[in-house]
Design a protein around this motif. Structure first.
Motif, PDB file in Angstrom:
ATOM      1  N   ASP A 294       0.853  -1.185   0.000  1.00 22.32           N
ATOM      2  CA  ASP A 294       0.000   0.000   0.000  1.00 22.32           C
ATOM      3  C   ASP A 294       0.892   1.239   0.000  1.00 22.32           C
ATOM      4  N   ASP A 295       0.282   2.421   0.041  1.00 24.19           N
ATOM      5  CA  ASP A 295       1.093   3.644   0.004  1.00 24.19           C
ATOM      6  C   ASP A 295       2.001   3.743   1.228  1.00 24.19           C
ATOM      7  N   GLY A 296       1.564   3.124   2.356  1.00 29.69           N
ATOM      8  CA  GLY A 296       2.396   3.110   3.562  1.00 29.69           C
ATOM      9  C   GLY A 296       3.683   2.324   3.369  1.00 29.69           C
ATOM     10  N   THR A 297       3.626   1.266   2.537  1.00 27.65           N
ATOM     11  CA  THR A 297       4.819   0.456   2.250  1.00 27.65           C
ATOM     12  C   THR A 297       5.859   1.297   1.523  1.00 27.65           C
ATOM     13  N   TRP A 298       5.413   1.989   0.475  1.00 25.02           N
ATOM     14  CA  TRP A 298       6.322   2.840  -0.297  1.00 25.02           C
ATOM     15  C   TRP A 298       6.871   3.967   0.577  1.00 25.02           C
ATOM     16  N   SER A 299       5.989   4.560   1.382  1.00 24.88           N
ATOM     17  CA  SER A 299       6.417   5.649   2.278  1.00 24.88           C
ATOM     18  C   SER A 299       7.474   5.166   3.252  1.00 24.88           C
ATOM     19  N   ALA A 300       7.259   3.954   3.815  1.00 23.03           N
ATOM     20  CA  ALA A 300       8.199   3.398   4.792  1.00 23.03           C
ATOM     21  C   ALA A 300       9.572   3.201   4.177  1.00 23.03           C
ATOM     22  N   MET A 301       9.626   2.613   2.978  1.00 20.71           N
ATOM     23  CA  MET A 301      10.916   2.331   2.340  1.00 20.71           C
ATOM     24  C   MET A 301      11.626   3.620   1.930  1.00 20.71           C
ATOM     25  N   ILE A 302      10.853   4.571   1.419  1.00 21.43           N
ATOM     26  CA  ILE A 302      11.439   5.875   1.053  1.00 21.43           C
ATOM     27  C   ILE A 302      11.990   6.574   2.294  1.00 21.43           C
ATOM     28  N   LYS A 303      11.237   6.473   3.388  1.00 18.19           N
ATOM     29  CA  LYS A 303      11.671   7.104   4.644  1.00 18.19           C
ATOM     30  C   LYS A 303      12.968   6.481   5.149  1.00 18.19           C
ATOM     31  N   VAL A 304      13.074   5.156   5.053  1.00 20.74           N
ATOM     32  CA  VAL A 304      14.298   4.458   5.471  1.00 20.74           C
ATOM     33  C   VAL A 304      15.492   4.960   4.663  1.00 20.74           C
ATOM     34  N   TYR A 305      15.329   5.022   3.342  1.00 24.18           N
ATOM     35  CA  TYR A 305      16.411   5.511   2.487  1.00 24.18           C
ATOM     36  C   TYR A 305      16.777   6.957   2.842  1.00 24.18           C
ATOM     37  N   GLU A 306      15.754   7.775   3.052  1.00 27.48           N
ATOM     38  CA  GLU A 306      15.994   9.197   3.356  1.00 27.48           C
ATOM     39  C   GLU A 306      16.744   9.373   4.671  1.00 27.48           C
ATOM     40  N   ARG A 307      16.289   8.658   5.720  1.00 21.07           N
ATOM     41  CA  ARG A 307      16.899   8.805   7.051  1.00 21.07           C
ATOM     42  C   ARG A 307      18.324   8.261   7.106  1.00 21.07           C
ATOM     43  N   LYS A 308      18.613   7.255   6.301  1.00 19.92           N
ATOM     44  CA  LYS A 308      19.924   6.608   6.362  1.00 19.92           C
ATOM     45  C   LYS A 308      20.891   7.104   5.287  1.00 19.92           C
ATOM     46  N   ASP A 316      15.038   7.052  -6.764  1.00 23.20           N
ATOM     47  CA  ASP A 316      14.731   5.968  -7.711  1.00 23.20           C
ATOM     48  C   ASP A 316      13.421   5.279  -7.342  1.00 23.20           C
ATOM     49  N   LEU A 317      13.227   5.053  -6.046  1.00 24.24           N
ATOM     50  CA  LEU A 317      12.007   4.387  -5.583  1.00 24.24           C
ATOM     51  C   LEU A 317      10.784   5.281  -5.802  1.00 24.24           C
ATOM     52  N   PHE A 318      10.971   6.568  -5.593  1.00 27.36           N
ATOM     53  CA  PHE A 318       9.890   7.542  -5.806  1.00 27.36           C
ATOM     54  C   PHE A 318       9.458   7.528  -7.278  1.00 27.36           C
ATOM     55  N   ILE A 319      10.435   7.461  -8.170  1.00 24.56           N
ATOM     56  CA  ILE A 319      10.137   7.410  -9.617  1.00 24.56           C
ATOM     57  C   ILE A 319       9.408   6.106  -9.950  1.00 24.56           C
ATOM     58  N   LEU A 320       9.895   4.984  -9.377  1.00 25.74           N
ATOM     59  CA  LEU A 320       9.263   3.676  -9.603  1.00 25.74           C
ATOM     60  C   LEU A 320       7.823   3.670  -9.093  1.00 25.74           C
ATOM     61  N   MET A 321       7.621   4.295  -7.962  1.00 20.30           N
ATOM     62  CA  MET A 321       6.292   4.389  -7.358  1.00 20.30           C
ATOM     63  C   MET A 321       5.309   5.046  -8.325  1.00 20.30           C
ATOM     64  N   GLN A 322       5.760   6.105  -8.974  1.00 11.90           N
ATOM     65  CA  GLN A 322       4.892   6.811  -9.912  1.00 11.90           C
ATOM     66  C   GLN A 322       4.671   6.009 -11.197  1.00 11.90           C
ATOM     67  N   ILE A 323       5.733   5.309 -11.643  1.00 13.15           N
ATOM     68  CA  ILE A 323       5.606   4.458 -12.834  1.00 13.15           C
ATOM     69  C   ILE A 323       4.540   3.386 -12.607  1.00 13.15           C
ATOM     70  N   GLU A 324       4.506   2.852 -11.379  1.00 14.69           N
ATOM     71  CA  GLU A 324       3.540   1.793 -11.052  1.00 14.69           C
ATOM     72  C   GLU A 324       2.150   2.337 -10.729  1.00 14.69           C
ATOM     73  N   GLY A 325       1.981   3.648 -10.856  1.00 16.84           N
ATOM     74  CA  GLY A 325       0.654   4.245 -10.697  1.00 16.84           C
ATOM     75  C   GLY A 325       0.229   4.467  -9.261  1.00 16.84           C
ATOM     76  N   PHE A 330       1.093  12.126   1.697  1.00 16.02           N
ATOM     77  CA  PHE A 330       1.831  13.174   2.419  1.00 16.02           C
ATOM     78  C   PHE A 330       3.187  12.723   2.984  1.00 16.02           C
ATOM     79  N   PRO A 331       3.269  11.578   3.723  1.00 19.97           N
ATOM     80  CA  PRO A 331       4.573  11.188   4.291  1.00 19.97           C
ATOM     81  C   PRO A 331       5.655  10.978   3.230  1.00 19.97           C
ATOM     82  N   SER A 332       5.272  10.342   2.101  1.00 17.49           N
ATOM     83  CA  SER A 332       6.240  10.109   1.023  1.00 17.49           C
ATOM     84  C   SER A 332       6.728  11.431   0.443  1.00 17.49           C
TER      85      SER A 332
END
Length: 703
Positions: A294-308, A316-325, A330-332
């Motif tokens: 769900d959108d929370g999954t994408w947000s969680a992974m993006i947040k992990v990358y951002e914080r670390k 790259d994940l943000f772009i993939l997220m949009q490609i997959e529709g 807000f969190p992402s």
């Protein structure tokens, strides 16, 4: 005939229920116009059908329409009035709800409880209490609502007194009390209520387990979890998060594997848990193995990358997220804005800003502060100022964002003007404000102004100077060559000077070639932070600039013995929404390496014709002049600038970021590059921005 009449009546009553429930159903899914159409077509409108359509308007955030219909009702009952109160409360209009409550011809316990609940939800616990004690009769729901209000406000002892007064305590009231005690870390009292409960549900068990897990009693939580008669998704997730929060990743993974159903919410929690403990690869593995996200999954992974610090992977994940529709929520968007700021990815930042505007999140003050920071760190001060000026009521965070941003760009006068504007706006500066103002004074050589503001911090502005303010002042004095005054200030500090303070002084020693003092300061720094490469590098710079190569070698030997590693110099540039990274000494990894090298050769010729003479003192090795020149030519920022000249349209500035402070030779070279090519180049290094144009830099060579 009578039989036929009775049948007709039965049919009519049944028929009236169907439209009423259909009206409610349409309103619930947001089709309020269709619900109204159905209501208008009813031949006989009952009170219940009126109540349904009015509730629908409130449900769809149209309270005015709801009130207009209520006024037209030919007949109203207590349920109608209660529905109006509930509708206003749902829309956060508690004062309107109170006016309705006061006008009611007849109130029941539901009316009183709804009004108390409204006050509690708005954080108006005092008003809720006053009304609660006026209630002619109270039921278990009324008591529980008031109890929740006191707990929500952290008034746990008063909540306990109210709890003890309750004539009847249901499972909700007891569970609320357990949650309140757990929040206050009073676990023994929470456990006492839990043990006394005549009947527990899955929420009671989960609340107690969560209390233990969040307060670092994860083993006790696990024992309780094991004897729990029935577990749901929330129970498993609470236990899982308990392990991740205390860093017991293997136990978390073991529990995850044992889960009968691995829900999306639990997987999301595990991703965040792994990320929190630095296990980024494991977090990504969980993400990749999820069949449903769900959108929370994408947000969680993006947040992990951002914080670390994995900004490129987050993008790259943000772009993939949009490609997959998947439409980012807000969190992402906030996480990606932070990434755009750190990577200076202006194109992606603009895209996220557009999405925030579309979703109307941009009207939030917090979002505005993040946007301002992003534009400032991307070097677009004009856009940052536009976002800032849009808000008539600004909080101190927004003011601080502008001050810090202007300071990074070396705009000292503008910072002092904004500082004065804070007072005329009625705001009060805080500690962060003064860090920004003093930094601006330091970066622009405003010694007199900086000293004056520092002196007035406590006496006039009532802000106690902290270590970070002293660090700014040491930097201010050190940059101006007043190293003795800087040392005196350190000695007079009311607290122990930290590595940042000593680091500021060491940087000044490097600038002004004060070797004796530099050695003293460096030794102090090495005691405070023996694993930090910074002091070694700065001292090595000073030795190298004076040709003391044996001392440089000794320092490097010491670094190797302590396993201290210098971060490699790297620079990056965004071209057509792609971030291109370069490392000092090597651009071969880049697919367009050949044309970059040709551009560097071409620039070398142009610079020599313009009178450029490389400064070998910025090379830290005892090598011959030819090798020094080779080393200087391949600093990472020069690769990035060369690529920018090749790819960025002429009418646009070239924006380059560097992870370390730009060296003096590169600073001189880029000034000349800007002159001979007629391009504007914006370079953000570890400390500040440099705007190069027509052979000049915005820092006026004072950095």
């Amino acid at each position: 005939m009578r039989f036929l009449l009775n049948t007709r009546r039965a049919y009519s009553t049944s028929f009236s229920v169907i439209p009423r429930s259909r009206i409610a159903q349409l309103a619930r899914i947001g089709q309020i116009e269709n619900a109204r159409k159905l209501f208008n077509e009813l031949p006989n409108k009952t009170v219940d059908s009126w109540n349904s359509i009015i509730a629908g308007y409130f449900q769809n955030n149209q309270p005015n329409e709801g009130q207009l219909l209520f006024n037209k009702m030919p007949e109203k009952n207590t349920v109608s009035w209660n529905g109006l109160i509930a509708g206003y409360i749902k829309n956060g209009m508690v004062s309107k709800a109170r006016k309705v409550f006061d006008k009611m011809p007849e109130r029941n316990v539901v009316s009183w409880t709804a009004m108390v609940r409204g006050y509690v939800q708005e954080g108006m616990t005092g008003e809720a209490e006053s009304l609660f004690w006026l209630m002619p009769e109270k039921n278990v729901v009324s008591w529980t609502v008031m109890l929740g209000g006191l707990i929500q406000e952290g008034r746990i002892d008063e909540a306990r007194r109210l709890y003890d007064m309750m004539p009847e305590k249901d499972v909700v009231a007891r569970t609320n009390m357990i949650a309140g005690y757990c929040r206050e870390r009073r676990l023994s009292e929470a456990r006492e209520i839990f043990d006394e409960m005549p009947r527990r549900n899955v929420i009671s068990w989960t609340t107690m387990i969560t209390g233990y897990a969040q307060n670092n009693h994860v083993d006790v939580a696990r024992k309780l979890f094991e004897v729990m008669p029935m577990k749901n998704e929330v129970s498993w997730t609470a236990m899982l998060m308990g392990y991740t929060q205390c860093g017991r990743i293997e136990a978390a993974l073991e529990l995850f594997e044992a889960m009968p159903v691995k829900s999306v919410a639990t997987c999301n929690a595990l991703i965040l848990g792994f990320g929190q403990n630095g296990e980024v690869t494991k977090a990504r593995r969980v993400f990749d193995e999820m069949k449903v996200k769900d959108d929370g999954t994408w947000s969680a992974m993006i947040k992990v990358y951002e914080r670390k610090g994995f900004g490129l992977k987050a993008l790259d994940l943000f772009i993939l997220m949009q490609i997959e529709g998947i439409r980012p929520k807000f969190p992402s968007l906030i996480s990606i804005l932070s990434v755009c700021a750190s990577l200076a990815s202006l194109d992606h930042g603009r895209q996220v800003h557009a999405q925030l505007v579309k979703s109307q999140f941009d009207i939030d003050v917090y979002v505005a502060s993040v946007l301002i920071t992003m534009y400032i760190k991307c070097g677009d001060l004009v856009k940052a100022k536009l976002v800032f000026d849009r808000f008539s009521s600004k909080d101190i965070v927004m003011w601080n964002s502008m001050i810090s941003g202007y300071a990074q760009h070396g705009l000292g006068e503008e910072v002092l003007q904004i500082f004065q504007s804070i007072f005329s706006s009625g705001m009060v500066p805080d500690q962060i404000t003064f860090v920004g103002v003093l930094t601006a004074c330091s970066y622009t050589g405003k010694v007199k102004e900086g000293l004056e503001i520092f002196e007035l911090m406590k006496s006039k502005y009532l802000v106690e100077p902290k270590t970070e303010h002293y660090a700014c002042m040491v930097d201010l004095l050190g940059r101006a060559g007043k190293l003795n005054e800087a040392m005196n200030l350190i000695e007079k500090m009311p607290m122990e000077a930290d590595a940042v303070v000593w680091g500021s002084l060491l940087g000044a020693c490097r600038t002004h070639a004060k070797l004796d003092l530099a050695e003293v300061v460096a030794k102090k720094l090495l005691q405070l932070e023996p694993e930090n490469a910074g002091p070694y590098i700065l001292l090595s710079n000073i030795y190298a600039s004076q040709g003391k190569w044996s001392d440089v070698a000794d320092l490097r030997k010491n670094m190797r013995a302590r396993c201290v590693k210098k971060s490699p110099g790297s620079s990056w540039i965004e071209v057509e929404k792609r971030v291109h990274m370069f490392t000092t000494g090597d651009s071969r990894a880049h697919p367009e390496h050949a044309i970059i090298m040709r551009m560097l050769e071409k620039l070398g010729v142009l610079l020599r014709e313009a009178g450029y003479n490389p400064d070998g003192s910025f090379v830290l090795h005892d090598v011959d002049e030819e090798e020094k020149l080779y080393s200087l030519r391949y600093h990472s920022e020069k690769f990035a600038v060369a690529y920018g000249l090749l790819k960025v349209p002429k009418e646009m500035p070239i924006r380059v970021m560097k992870n370390l402070r730009v060296c003096g030779d590169c600073h001189t070279a880029i000034k000349l590059v800007a002159k001979v090519t007629g391009r504007e180049i914006i370079l953000r290094d570890a400390n500040r921005f440099h705007h190069f144009k027509d052979g000049f830099c915005s820092c006026r060579d004072y950095w």
